[in-house]
Design an enzyme around this catalytic site. Sequence first.
Site, PDB file in Angstrom:
ATOM      1  CG  ASP A  20      -7.839  -6.212   3.422  1.00  0.00           C
ATOM      2  OD1 ASP A  20      -8.609  -5.344   2.978  1.00  0.00           O
ATOM      3  OD2 ASP A  20      -6.615  -6.192   3.209  1.00  0.00           O
TER       4      ASP A  20
ATOM      5  CD  GLU B 205      -4.802  -9.563   3.959  1.00  0.00           C
ATOM      6  OE1 GLU B 205      -4.948  -8.531   4.640  1.00  0.00           O
ATOM      7  OE2 GLU B 205      -3.893  -9.688   3.117  1.00  0.00           O
TER       8      GLU B 205
ATOM      9  CG  HIS C 188      -1.892  -1.124   1.258  1.00  0.00           C
ATOM     10  ND1 HIS C 188      -2.834  -1.343   0.279  1.00  0.00           N
ATOM     11  CD2 HIS C 188      -2.069  -2.122   2.163  1.00  0.00           C
ATOM     12  CE1 HIS C 188      -3.545  -2.413   0.567  1.00  0.00           C
ATOM     13  NE2 HIS C 188      -3.094  -2.908   1.710  1.00  0.00           N
TER      14      HIS C 188
END
Length: 258
Positions: free
Chosen positions: A176, A150, A47
Amino acid sequence: MKMRNFVKEKLTENGYVLGVFVASGSAMNCECLGINGMDFIIIDAEHAQTDTETMVDMARACELYGMAAFVRVYDPNDLPMMSRLLDVGIHGLMVPMVESRDQADGIIRYVKYPPIGKRGANGGRGPRWGMYEDYTKQSNENLYTIMQCETKRGVENIEEICQTPGLDCIFVGTADLSQDIGHPGDVNHPDVVEAVETVLNACKKHGITAGIVTGNQDAAIKRLKQGFRLVTCMNDQVFFRTESAKCLRAVRTGFAAQ
């Protein structure tokens, strides 16, 4: 010259390890965390913007203080890229969105050398340009492999995933996971709590280190008491933003009150 696995050493010594997601791409931040006694960092390449050359500088900063530098990769299916990150001297990898034993086996093939995997031999920074004796054996023993659970499917298959040879840690990504289950951001929803417990219990059963993300000291303490042994307690960019905002507000409020 021998490799060291800082996380395994500290898990043996202390029973748990604390870490930080480093999204800033800052080797200086890594050095500050190492000085403070942090056990590991996770360079967030999923990210955030950090490139490979910067990762090497960050890993060097960590090594000065006996702190492990892991990288969270951005594509769980880009297996050759994982080998390359280890070739440049990263201490281990975190792979997001692992959902099946087949996927886990594929990851291990590219992060481990034969006979466990199929990672290609190299003379790069990972083996310190040939200075590590018997590097393939040392690498298989010391480079740390973390897979993230996740998704709902990952939880459903966690028993099989935990039995993957060469896997060191399962790390729960609660943001997530809660989203995939249908309760975005609500880590206290009974369905999310049950899923987290399922992962934790599977890790304990199969001798895999259980890890989880948290965002502050209270949450980190809670997860450690719950039984997780590899816990992140902040993101460096989020910490800088929130703490700098607190300082700014305090100064302005204090001055206005005069």
